[in-house]
Design a protein around this motif. Structure first.
Motif, PDB file in Angstrom:
ATOM      1  N   LEU A 143       0.808  -1.226   0.000  1.00 13.78           N
ATOM      2  CA  LEU A 143       0.000   0.000   0.000  1.00 13.78           C
ATOM      3  C   LEU A 143       0.838   1.272   0.000  1.00 13.78           C
ATOM      4  CD1 LEU A 143      -2.977  -0.885   2.377  1.00 13.78           C
ATOM      5  CD2 LEU A 143      -3.083  -0.347  -0.057  1.00 13.78           C
ATOM      6  N   GLY A 144       2.049   1.197   0.507  1.00 16.66           N
ATOM      7  CA  GLY A 144       2.897   2.382   0.535  1.00 16.66           C
ATOM      8  C   GLY A 144       2.669   3.268   1.739  1.00 16.66           C
ATOM      9  N   ALA A 145       1.801   2.844   2.648  1.00 18.53           N
ATOM     10  CA  ALA A 145       1.513   3.589   3.873  1.00 18.53           C
ATOM     11  C   ALA A 145       0.971   2.601   4.894  1.00 18.53           C
ATOM     12  CB  ALA A 145       0.496   4.697   3.605  1.00 18.53           C
ATOM     13  N   PRO A 146       1.081   2.916   6.168  1.00 21.36           N
ATOM     14  CA  PRO A 146       0.560   1.976   7.166  1.00 21.36           C
ATOM     15  C   PRO A 146      -0.955   1.890   7.112  1.00 21.36           C
ATOM     16  CG  PRO A 146       1.268   4.016   8.210  1.00 21.36           C
ATOM     17  CD  PRO A 146       1.727   4.081   6.789  1.00 21.36           C
ATOM     18  N   MET A 147      -1.489   0.689   7.317  1.00 12.86           N
ATOM     19  CA  MET A 147      -2.929   0.486   7.354  1.00 12.86           C
ATOM     20  C   MET A 147      -3.462   0.581   8.776  1.00 12.86           C
ATOM     21  SD  MET A 147      -5.730   0.050   5.789  1.00 12.86           S
ATOM     22  CE  MET A 147      -4.930  -0.030   4.194  1.00 12.86           C
ATOM     23  N   VAL A 148      -2.657   0.197   9.742  1.00 13.88           N
ATOM     24  CA  VAL A 148      -3.055   0.222  11.145  1.00 13.88           C
ATOM     25  C   VAL A 148      -2.537   1.512  11.772  1.00 13.88           C
ATOM     26  CG1 VAL A 148      -2.876  -0.947  13.373  1.00 13.88           C
ATOM     27  CG2 VAL A 148      -2.986  -2.298  11.255  1.00 13.88           C
ATOM     28  N   GLY A 149      -3.427   2.282  12.413  1.00 12.90           N
ATOM     29  CA  GLY A 149      -2.965   3.537  13.001  1.00 12.90           C
ATOM     30  C   GLY A 149      -4.039   4.244  13.788  1.00 12.90           C
ATOM     31  N   PHE A 150      -3.637   5.335  14.405  1.00 12.94           N
ATOM     32  CA  PHE A 150      -4.559   6.192  15.132  1.00 12.94           C
ATOM     33  C   PHE A 150      -5.248   7.156  14.164  1.00 12.94           C
ATOM     34  CE2 PHE A 150      -1.126   5.593  18.428  1.00 12.94           C
ATOM     35  CZ  PHE A 150      -1.889   4.855  19.326  1.00 12.94           C
ATOM     36  N   SER A 151      -6.425   7.638  14.556  1.00 18.60           N
ATOM     37  CA  SER A 151      -7.021   8.771  13.859  1.00 18.60           C
ATOM     38  C   SER A 151      -6.129   9.984  14.070  1.00 18.60           C
ATOM     39  CB  SER A 151      -8.421   9.046  14.403  1.00 18.60           C
ATOM     40  OG  SER A 151      -8.342   9.472  15.761  1.00 18.60           O
ATOM     41  N   GLU A 152      -6.309  11.015  13.269  1.00 16.37           N
ATOM     42  CA  GLU A 152      -5.433  12.187  13.360  1.00 16.37           C
ATOM     43  C   GLU A 152      -5.522  12.842  14.732  1.00 16.37           C
ATOM     44  OE1 GLU A 152      -2.573  14.740  12.921  1.00 16.37           O
ATOM     45  OE2 GLU A 152      -2.987  13.114  11.511  1.00 16.37           O
ATOM     46  N   ALA A 153      -6.732  12.963  15.266  1.00 22.53           N
ATOM     47  CA  ALA A 153      -6.891  13.605  16.578  1.00 22.53           C
ATOM     48  C   ALA A 153      -6.188  12.797  17.666  1.00 22.53           C
ATOM     49  CB  ALA A 153      -8.373  13.767  16.906  1.00 22.53           C
ATOM     50  N   THR A 154      -6.351  11.492  17.629  1.00 27.47           N
ATOM     51  CA  THR A 154      -5.719  10.658  18.648  1.00 27.47           C
ATOM     52  C   THR A 154      -4.210  10.588  18.441  1.00 27.47           C
ATOM     53  OG1 THR A 154      -7.740   9.369  18.945  1.00 27.47           O
ATOM     54  CG2 THR A 154      -5.695   8.351  19.681  1.00 27.47           C
ATOM     55  N   ALA A 155      -3.772  10.608  17.191  1.00 30.48           N
ATOM     56  CA  ALA A 155      -2.333  10.637  16.925  1.00 30.48           C
ATOM     57  C   ALA A 155      -1.697  11.883  17.550  1.00 30.48           C
ATOM     58  CB  ALA A 155      -2.069  10.600  15.432  1.00 30.48           C
ATOM     59  N   GLN A 156      -2.378  13.021  17.431  1.00 29.18           N
ATOM     60  CA  GLN A 156      -1.864  14.245  18.049  1.00 29.18           C
ATOM     61  C   GLN A 156      -1.838  14.114  19.568  1.00 29.18           C
ATOM     62  OE1 GLN A 156      -4.007  17.677  16.644  1.00 29.18           O
ATOM     63  NE2 GLN A 156      -3.577  17.255  14.495  1.00 29.18           N
ATOM     64  N   ALA A 157      -2.883  13.515  20.138  1.00 25.69           N
ATOM     65  CA  ALA A 157      -2.932  13.324  21.585  1.00 25.69           C
ATOM     66  C   ALA A 157      -1.828  12.384  22.053  1.00 25.69           C
ATOM     67  CB  ALA A 157      -4.301  12.776  21.992  1.00 25.69           C
ATOM     68  N   GLU A 158      -1.572  11.328  21.276  1.00 21.58           N
ATOM     69  CA  GLU A 158      -0.536  10.374  21.633  1.00 21.58           C
ATOM     70  C   GLU A 158       0.845  11.020  21.555  1.00 21.58           C
ATOM     71  OE1 GLU A 158       2.312   7.021  21.076  1.00 21.58           O
ATOM     72  OE2 GLU A 158       1.770   8.502  19.560  1.00 21.58           O
ATOM     73  N   ARG A 159       1.051  11.863  20.548  1.00 23.68           N
ATOM     74  CA  ARG A 159       2.327  12.584  20.460  1.00 23.68           C
ATOM     75  C   ARG A 159       2.501  13.535  21.643  1.00 23.68           C
ATOM     76  NH1 ARG A 159       1.068  12.504  14.794  1.00 23.68           N
ATOM     77  NH2 ARG A 159       0.076  14.559  14.915  1.00 23.68           N
ATOM     78  N   ALA A 160       1.404  14.099  22.114  1.00 18.67           N
ATOM     79  CA  ALA A 160       1.482  15.000  23.269  1.00 18.67           C
ATOM     80  C   ALA A 160       1.895  14.241  24.528  1.00 18.67           C
ATOM     81  CB  ALA A 160       0.135  15.693  23.491  1.00 18.67           C
ATOM     82  N   VAL A 161       1.430  13.006  24.658  1.00 19.86           N
ATOM     83  CA  VAL A 161       1.843  12.177  25.801  1.00 19.86           C
ATOM     84  C   VAL A 161       3.344  11.930  25.741  1.00 19.86           C
ATOM     85  CG1 VAL A 161       1.673   9.888  26.854  1.00 19.86           C
ATOM     86  CG2 VAL A 161      -0.405  11.079  26.124  1.00 19.86           C
ATOM     87  N   LYS A 162       3.846  11.560  24.575  1.00 20.22           N
ATOM     88  CA  LYS A 162       5.283  11.328  24.421  1.00 20.22           C
ATOM     89  C   LYS A 162       6.080  12.603  24.712  1.00 20.22           C
ATOM     90  CE  LYS A 162       5.604   7.447  21.172  1.00 20.22           C
ATOM     91  NZ  LYS A 162       4.260   6.908  21.317  1.00 20.22           N
ATOM     92  N   ALA A 163       5.577  13.735  24.201  1.00 18.89           N
ATOM     93  CA  ALA A 163       6.267  15.009  24.420  1.00 18.89           C
ATOM     94  C   ALA A 163       6.304  15.360  25.904  1.00 18.89           C
ATOM     95  CB  ALA A 163       5.585  16.121  23.625  1.00 18.89           C
ATOM     96  N   PHE A 164       5.262  14.984  26.645  1.00 17.67           N
ATOM     97  CA  PHE A 164       5.243  15.225  28.087  1.00 17.67           C
ATOM     98  C   PHE A 164       6.226  14.304  28.807  1.00 17.67           C
ATOM     99  CE2 PHE A 164       3.815  14.086  32.314  1.00 17.67           C
ATOM    100  CZ  PHE A 164       3.617  15.323  32.915  1.00 17.67           C
ATOM    101  N   LEU A 165       6.220  13.026  28.432  1.00 16.97           N
ATOM    102  CA  LEU A 165       7.050  12.055  29.138  1.00 16.97           C
ATOM    103  C   LEU A 165       8.542  12.316  28.953  1.00 16.97           C
ATOM    104  CD1 LEU A 165       5.061   8.770  28.403  1.00 16.97           C
ATOM    105  CD2 LEU A 165       5.485   9.770  30.665  1.00 16.97           C
ATOM    106  N   PHE A 166       8.930  12.861  27.811  1.00 13.22           N
ATOM    107  CA  PHE A 166      10.357  13.033  27.555  1.00 13.22           C
ATOM    108  C   PHE A 166      11.025  13.889  28.626  1.00 13.22           C
ATOM    109  CE2 PHE A 166      14.154  14.724  25.505  1.00 13.22           C
ATOM    110  CZ  PHE A 166      14.715  13.565  24.987  1.00 13.22           C
ATOM    111  N   PRO A 167      10.548  15.114  28.898  1.00  9.43           N
ATOM    112  CA  PRO A 167      11.226  15.895  29.938  1.00  9.43           C
ATOM    113  C   PRO A 167      10.830  15.503  31.355  1.00  9.43           C
ATOM    114  CG  PRO A 167       9.458  17.188  28.983  1.00  9.43           C
ATOM    115  CD  PRO A 167       9.527  15.909  28.205  1.00  9.43           C
ATOM    116  N   HIS A 168       9.594  15.045  31.536  1.00 16.88           N
ATOM    117  CA  HIS A 168       9.105  14.799  32.885  1.00 16.88           C
ATOM    118  C   HIS A 168       9.471  13.426  33.428  1.00 16.88           C
ATOM    119  CE1 HIS A 168       6.538  18.217  31.675  1.00 16.88           C
ATOM    120  NE2 HIS A 168       6.490  18.484  32.964  1.00 16.88           N
ATOM    121  N   MET A 169       9.825  12.503  32.531  1.00 17.85           N
ATOM    122  CA  MET A 169      10.189  11.167  33.004  1.00 17.85           C
ATOM    123  C   MET A 169      11.540  10.729  32.471  1.00 17.85           C
ATOM    124  SD  MET A 169       7.912   7.707  32.992  1.00 17.85           S
ATOM    125  CE  MET A 169       8.367   6.314  34.009  1.00 17.85           C
ATOM    126  N   TYR A 170      11.670  10.595  31.165  1.00 19.39           N
ATOM    127  CA  TYR A 170      12.904  10.057  30.596  1.00 19.39           C
ATOM    128  C   TYR A 170      14.096  10.958  30.867  1.00 19.39           C
ATOM    129  CZ  TYR A 170       9.197   7.651  28.021  1.00 19.39           C
ATOM    130  OH  TYR A 170       8.060   6.968  27.680  1.00 19.39           O
TER     131      TYR A 170
END
Length: 390
Positions: free
Chosen positions: A286-313
């Motif tokens: 297909l040239g792109a992933p078939m399994v994934g988050f919706s755009e809104a949830t993808a943004q929310a998931e990226r925000a979780v990662k962005a939070f964890l980087f300075p606050h935990m890792y």
């Protein structure tokens, strides 16, 4: 866990009876499917057992209630099977890939990997996904007729493409293996492999928030600004305003996992309805992933990662411990390279007479297979002191 109803076997699911096979042909007659046998072989491997004493974020001595590589892996398996079942995929293949995805991780989490990669920079580098492939194809020695676990083509493919198609310079272990087996490195992997990869993201996002909260690195009030997370917190507080903290943290994680799984299932069904893939190979092309988050949830998931980087890792407490742990890996590598007699007898025999690059690769294999506590014991044995990982 509320997941939209499971589907019958999808036409684009991987089918064990149509597997591209194993490197070494084996007789049939087993009541299990090929993918079920793969999952079982991984569970019974030495590398899988060692995950119990490898760091996820907190070193094992921090406490029994924080995740290790093993408990993380089991959580990934649970999420992957839930998604695969809902989408009509082969659950055993998704499970096998979830079980295998961290087999190549060295001790002390990503700090150990960064240091080992730096030590191996002039010898082809080190990558834990590629090392997982090396573990299942070369390093596990359990069977009389072959090295490795002799897993199905589809499992090897999914391990190599955990992060998508392999483009550009290949990690050393992948480049070596590519001479033996064509894994379609240019393509996306099966839907089951994509499920295992996104299950990894879901599991560590949620359990790292859980571990960080329990460790006191941050509080729930700091999470209220995060999309998705803030809404879940508000819902819990509205229904149970006096809930104790431990139950609150568990309920937050439970609701997050449910929301993320349901989003992946709904979004993947939407993409499938558009692409209408005919079979498993159509997913790969297909040239792109078939399994994934919706755009809104993808943004929310990226925000979780962005939070964890300075606050935990990058939290000072974690960084201090991981810097000391990185020194352990670096010092052990240098000692083994300078004096192969420091290696255990069976490993010493495997490096004697080898060229420098080959010797370094075997030492990296030895180090990557060590648990946290074994590495610390080796350090104490060779340097007559123990680092303080606090």
């Amino acid at each position: 866990m509320a997941v939209a109803g499971a589907e019958p076997r999808a036409p684009w699911a991987s089918k064990a009876e149509e597997s591209r096979g194993r490197l070494y042909p084996e007789p049939g007659g087993d009541a299990r499917s090929a993918f079920r046998r793969d999952a079982d072989r991984i569970i019974h491997s030495s590398a899988f057992r060692r995950l119990a004493y490898k760091t996820q974020v907190f070193a094992h001595h921090e406490g029994d209630h924080y995740r290790t590589r093993l408990t993380h892996t089991l959580e990934v398996v649970q999420v992957a099977r839930s998604i695969a079942r809902a989408l009509g995929l082969d659950e055993d293949l998704s499970e096998a890939l979830a079980l295998a995805h961290d087999l190549g991780h060295p001790p002390f989490a990503h700090a150990g990997e960064r240091v080992l990669d730096a030590c191996m920079a002039t010898y082809g580098g080190f990558d834990h996904n590629a090392q997982s492939l090396r573990v299942v194809t070369r390093l596990e020695n359990r069977y009389p007729d072959f090295d490795g676990l002799n897993l199905s083509w589809e499992v090897h493919e999914g391990i190599v493409k955990h992060n998508g198609p392999q483009q550009g310079a290949l990690p050393h272990a992948v480049a070596v293996h590519a001479e033996r087996q064509d894994l379609w490195l240019w393509s996306w992997p099966s839907a089951e492999a994509q499920v295992a990869a996104i299950a990894d993201d879901i599991a560590y996002d949620v359990h790292d928030l859980d571990d960080g909260l329990r460790a006191g690195l941050f509080g729930t009030e700091e999470l209220t600004v995060l999309p998705l997370v803030g809404g879940i917190i508000a819902g819990i507080e509205e229904r149970w305003p006096a809930m104790d903290r431990a139950r609150f943290i568990h309920e937050l994680g439970r609701r997050m996992i449910t929301a993320l799984i349901n989003d992946v299932v709904a979004e993947t069904r939407r993409r499938i309805a558009i692409a209408r893939p005919a079979d498993a190979d159509a997913i790969r092309r297909l040239g792109a992933p078939m399994v994934g988050f919706s755009e809104a949830t993808a943004q929310a998931e990226r925000a979780v990662k962005a939070f964890l980087f300075p606050h935990m890792y990058r939290h000072p407490r974690v960084m201090s411990e991981m810097e000391a742990a990185g020194d352990v890996v670096r010092d052990l590598f240098r000692r083994y390279m300078a004096d192969t007699s420091a290696l255990p007898e069976e490993w010493r025999a495997s490096v004697e007479g080898r060229a420098e690059a080959a010797r370094a690769r075997r030492i990296a294999d030895f180090l990557a297979g060590q648990t946290d506590r074994y590495a610390l014991a080796e350090y104490a044995r060779l340097f007559d002191r123990a680092p303080e990982l606090r």
